[in-house]
Design a protein around this motif. Structure first.
Motif, PDB file in Angstrom:
ATOM      1  N   THR A 103       0.827  -1.211   0.000  1.00 42.41           N
ATOM      2  CA  THR A 103       0.000   0.000   0.000  1.00 42.41           C
ATOM      3  C   THR A 103       0.861   1.260   0.000  1.00 42.41           C
ATOM      4  O   THR A 103       0.339   2.362  -0.161  1.00 42.41           O
ATOM      5  CB  THR A 103      -0.935   0.036   1.225  1.00 42.41           C
ATOM      6  N   THR A 104       2.172   1.102   0.194  1.00 41.62           N
ATOM      7  CA  THR A 104       3.085   2.249   0.171  1.00 41.62           C
ATOM      8  C   THR A 104       4.233   1.964  -0.778  1.00 41.62           C
ATOM      9  O   THR A 104       4.526   0.810  -1.113  1.00 41.62           O
ATOM     10  CB  THR A 104       3.658   2.552   1.562  1.00 41.62           C
ATOM     11  N   GLN A 126       6.833  -0.267   0.948  1.00 40.06           N
ATOM     12  CA  GLN A 126       6.429  -1.670   0.995  1.00 40.06           C
ATOM     13  C   GLN A 126       6.639  -2.343  -0.364  1.00 40.06           C
ATOM     14  O   GLN A 126       7.029  -3.511  -0.437  1.00 40.06           O
ATOM     15  CB  GLN A 126       4.967  -1.786   1.415  1.00 40.06           C
ATOM     16  N   PRO A 171      -0.038   2.264  -4.862  1.00 38.21           N
ATOM     17  CA  PRO A 171       0.511   2.722  -3.573  1.00 38.21           C
ATOM     18  C   PRO A 171       0.949   4.177  -3.628  1.00 38.21           C
ATOM     19  O   PRO A 171       1.124   4.754  -4.710  1.00 38.21           O
ATOM     20  CB  PRO A 171       1.709   1.793  -3.371  1.00 38.21           C
ATOM     21  N   ASN A 173       2.473   7.171   1.885  1.00 36.57           N
ATOM     22  CA  ASN A 173       2.020   6.849   3.236  1.00 36.57           C
ATOM     23  C   ASN A 173       0.794   5.946   3.268  1.00 36.57           C
ATOM     24  O   ASN A 173       0.196   5.740   4.321  1.00 36.57           O
ATOM     25  CB  ASN A 173       1.690   8.142   3.996  1.00 36.57           C
ATOM     26  N   GLY A 174       0.409   5.421   2.140  1.00 38.29           N
ATOM     27  CA  GLY A 174      -0.787   4.599   2.026  1.00 38.29           C
ATOM     28  C   GLY A 174      -1.214   4.595   0.568  1.00 38.29           C
ATOM     29  O   GLY A 174      -0.453   5.035  -0.303  1.00 38.29           O
ATOM     30  N   PRO A 175      -2.418   4.097   0.276  1.00 38.87           N
ATOM     31  CA  PRO A 175      -2.873   4.078  -1.121  1.00 38.87           C
ATOM     32  C   PRO A 175      -2.716   5.439  -1.789  1.00 38.87           C
ATOM     33  O   PRO A 175      -2.989   6.486  -1.193  1.00 38.87           O
ATOM     34  CB  PRO A 175      -4.348   3.684  -0.992  1.00 38.87           C
TER      35      PRO A 175
END
Length: 429
Positions: A171-172, A175, A303, A306-308
């Protein structure tokens, strides 16, 4: 899954939708704002690699022998499509009737009076996703009818992630890089490229740049229409793309690939993560030997830092050339092509995202494309590329700045400073 023969379905739809307007086949030219005249027309679009557009048109032609539609295919690359459409418009040629326009071209084409305004009382937009309807409007007037939508998705190899002990897609950005390192440590993954998004000097680069910048909280133009790219947020977005190539996460060959080149690379089995449009899903799952990843991938939201991330809103709308003949036929044809049943049949055949909201909850479509509910949410939250009258100049400036930074020709700070200056002279008054 049992399906109704498509040509028969399309022919039936055409009869039902346009029984009131079979016409006498007379070919007349209307004034720019009038929707009169019946007879042969053309549909001008990018290449139809699925073959389904021709089937849809065959359904119309079977029901309207005096008002046949002929498809004119333009090149794959959106920049080239736009140039050919503009060339036709500036010569006031009647060769093009119904135009398939990228959603960000409406303002430019409408402002230059290259389009015929569409009657809101004869086209039902109430069933469409609101975000798609806005793409067909200019200054509150409807100039293009949404036929399919799009939002960027992250395609990922489920088989390779599973072997690396990873159960969920990233999601980031961090990641995604971590997952890539784990996959590359496997014997099966040592020759696999980590990530690809379009960064060749084409419209695809504007999309990739917009998604990176927007995901980092930046914009190209602020709410007042002034350029705002010389910011830490925009720099973070540019750095994501620049460092992806610099650090070997994205192959340098990406600088020369277009969307179709990227699709072929993913289908060759040599790519772990791929930012791509929904149309790729059906092609990558083909069981005819053309794809080595059939049944080995899934899709997820793109991603961000900090998130999607913030997906870009894509898609195509149908408009009528201001210089076309037989505009009454053209309007009925647009109704036929954008009907909910027609959109469902096209989605089943091609994996293109519909614009009818209810189709994202359709059991048959969800069975084939489990990601549809997530895609609906992505489209509703997606951000557009700059909506400006001088779009051609704006997208060229963005492409040049980002391409030079990605290729190492220009430092990111200077690239954004120069871009800020260029966009200042292109902002919509």
């Amino acid at each position: 899954m049992r399906r109704t023969p498509l040509v028969g379905l399309f022919a039936g739809l055409a009869l039902a939708l346009t029984a009131c307007g079979s016409g006498d086949g007379g070919s007349t030219t209307a004034a720019d704002g009038e929707l009169t005249g019946r007879g042969p027309i053309t549909l001008v679009s990018g290449k139809d690699r699925s073959g389904n557009m021709q089937k849809m048109v065959a359904g119309w032609n079977a029901a309207h022998p005096k008002e046949p539609v002929r498809i004119i295919e333009l090149p794959d690359e959106p920049n080239d499509q736009r140039q050919q459409l503009i060339q036709n418009a500036t010569t006031k040629s009647d060769a093009y009737t119904v135009l398939s326009l990228d959603v960000v071209w409406t303002a430019e084409f409408a402002a230059n009076r290259w389009l015929t305004e569409l009657p809101k009382d004869k086209l039902d937009t109430s069933k469409l996703l609101p975000a798609t309807v806005k793409t067909g409007e200019y200054r509150g007037r409807l100039f293009a009818m949404p036929v399919n939508s799009d939002a960027g998705l992250l395609y990922y190899r489920t088989d390779l992630l599973k072997k690396a002990g990873i159960d969920e897609p990233p999601t980031t950005w961090a990641q995604m890089w971590e997952a890539c390192d784990k996959v590359r440590a496997l014997p099966e993954g040592e020759d696999v490229d980590c990530y690809l998004t379009e960064v060749g000097k084409t419209e695809g680069l504007t999309v990739s740049a917009a998604e990176a910048v927007n995901s980092a909280g930046g914009v190209f133009f602020d709410a007042s229409g002034q350029p705002a790219v010389n910011t830490p947020q925009a720099r973070a977005g540019m750095d994501f793309l620049v460092n992806a190539i610099k650090d070997g996460r994205m192959p340098r060959a990406a600088l020369t690939l277009d969307g179709e080149g990227g699709r072929r690379h993913f289908q060759s089995g040599k790519l772990l993560f791929h930012r791509q449009w929904p149309y790729q899903y059906e092609l990558a799952n083909a069981d005819d030997g053309s794809s080595k990843v059939a049944g080995k991938f899934a899709v997820a939201p793109i991603p961000g830092p900090n998130g999607p991330g913030a997906a870009n809103l894509g898609g195509h709308n149908y408009a009528i050339s201001a210089f076309a003949k037989n505009k009454a036929t053209a309007l009925d044809f647009i109704k036929y092509m954008t009907d909910p049943a027609q959109q469902k049949a096209d989605s089943l055949a091609t994996s293109k995202a519909p614009t009818v909201a209810a189709l994202y909850d359709d059991p048959e479509l969800i069975e084939k494309y489990p990601y549809l509910p997530a895609l609906k949410e992505a489209i509703q939250k997606a951000q557009s590329r700059p909506v400006v009258v001088r779009y051609g100049d704006v997208t060229a400036a963005i492409q040049s700045a980002f391409y030079d930074a990605l290729g190492g020709k220009t430092p990111p700070d200077r690239a954004l400073t120069d871009l800020q200056s260029k966009l200042a002279g292109l902002a919509t008054p």
